[in-house]
Write a protein that holds these residues in place. Structure first.
Motif, PDB file in Angstrom:
ATOM      1  N   PHE A  18      26.699   3.635  50.607  1.00 34.12           N
ATOM      2  CA  PHE A  18      27.188   4.784  49.844  1.00 34.12           C
ATOM      3  C   PHE A  18      26.125   5.879  49.815  1.00 34.12           C
ATOM      4  O   PHE A  18      26.414   7.055  50.074  1.00 34.12           O
ATOM      5  N   ASN A  19      24.884   5.497  49.495  1.00 25.77           N
ATOM      6  CA  ASN A  19      23.792   6.477  49.435  1.00 25.77           C
ATOM      7  C   ASN A  19      23.594   7.176  50.778  1.00 25.77           C
ATOM      8  O   ASN A  19      23.353   8.379  50.833  1.00 25.77           O
ATOM      9  N   MET A  20      23.686   6.413  51.852  1.00 20.40           N
ATOM     10  CA  MET A  20      23.460   6.967  53.182  1.00 20.40           C
ATOM     11  C   MET A  20      24.489   8.056  53.504  1.00 20.40           C
ATOM     12  O   MET A  20      24.133   9.151  53.929  1.00 20.40           O
ATOM     13  N   VAL A  21      25.735   7.771  53.267  1.00 18.97           N
ATOM     14  CA  VAL A  21      26.801   8.738  53.563  1.00 18.97           C
ATOM     15  C   VAL A  21      26.718   9.925  52.616  1.00 18.97           C
ATOM     16  O   VAL A  21      26.735  11.091  53.048  1.00 18.97           O
ATOM     17  N   PHE A  22      26.601   9.636  51.326  1.00 22.92           N
ATOM     18  CA  PHE A  22      26.618  10.699  50.321  1.00 22.92           C
ATOM     19  C   PHE A  22      25.405  11.622  50.441  1.00 22.92           C
ATOM     20  O   PHE A  22      25.536  12.851  50.425  1.00 22.92           O
ATOM     21  N   THR A  23      24.206  11.040  50.604  1.00 22.21           N
ATOM     22  CA  THR A  23      23.015  11.894  50.667  1.00 22.21           C
ATOM     23  C   THR A  23      22.922  12.633  52.000  1.00 22.21           C
ATOM     24  O   THR A  23      22.438  13.759  52.038  1.00 22.21           O
ATOM     25  N   THR A  24      23.393  12.023  53.080  1.00 20.88           N
ATOM     26  CA  THR A  24      23.395  12.738  54.365  1.00 20.88           C
ATOM     27  C   THR A  24      24.295  13.964  54.271  1.00 20.88           C
ATOM     28  O   THR A  24      23.924  15.059  54.721  1.00 20.88           O
ATOM     29  N   TRP A  25      25.441  13.796  53.660  1.00 22.96           N
ATOM     30  CA  TRP A  25      26.363  14.920  53.482  1.00 22.96           C
ATOM     31  C   TRP A  25      25.727  16.003  52.598  1.00 22.96           C
ATOM     32  O   TRP A  25      25.777  17.190  52.927  1.00 22.96           O
ATOM     33  N   LEU A  26      25.113  15.596  51.501  1.00 24.39           N
ATOM     34  CA  LEU A  26      24.506  16.583  50.602  1.00 24.39           C
ATOM     35  C   LEU A  26      23.289  17.264  51.230  1.00 24.39           C
ATOM     36  O   LEU A  26      23.075  18.455  51.026  1.00 24.39           O
TER      37      LEU A  26
END
Length: 112
Positions: free
Chosen positions: A68-76
């Motif tokens: 979750f962190n990987m997808v969410f922070t990459t997007w942000l």
């Protein structure tokens, strides 16, 4: 101690991959997070939280959070960079935010 050292490892890997090797933003972030995650899981489980729960339970929950962190922070990070924030500050801000929610979930859910 564990969080700070693996956060520093992740940030240095990100910058090295991004600026030294020339990786694109997403690849540098995902690879840096992946390496730091493995180190962080082992150190948190065995040292910080001294967890006695099943490794498989902790590992599945931990990996779910990290994905979750990987997808969410990459997007942000990509969003912040597109707004003119430097890649260093975008990554730094996302790491700080993720640290807050990660610690709470490690303590209350993952390593209980």
């Amino acid at each position: 101690m564990v969080g700070g050292s693996t956060a520093l490892l992740e940030l240095l890997l990100f910058l090295g991959l991004r600026r030294g090797v020339g990786f694109d933003l997403a690849s540098a972030n995902i690879l840096a997070m992946g390496i730091a995650t493995g180190v962080n899981f082992l150190m948190n489980r065995n040292w910080s939280f001294r967890s006695s729960t099943r490794v498989s339970r902790s590992f599945v929950l931990y990996i779910s959070l990290i994905l979750f962190n990987m997808v969410f922070t990459t997007w942000l990070i990509a969003l912040l960079v597109s707004w003119g924030v430097s890649d260093f500050w975008a990554k730094f801000m996302m790491m700080a935010a993720a640290t807050l929610w990660n610690f709470a979930l490690y303590r209350k859910v993952i390593f209980t």
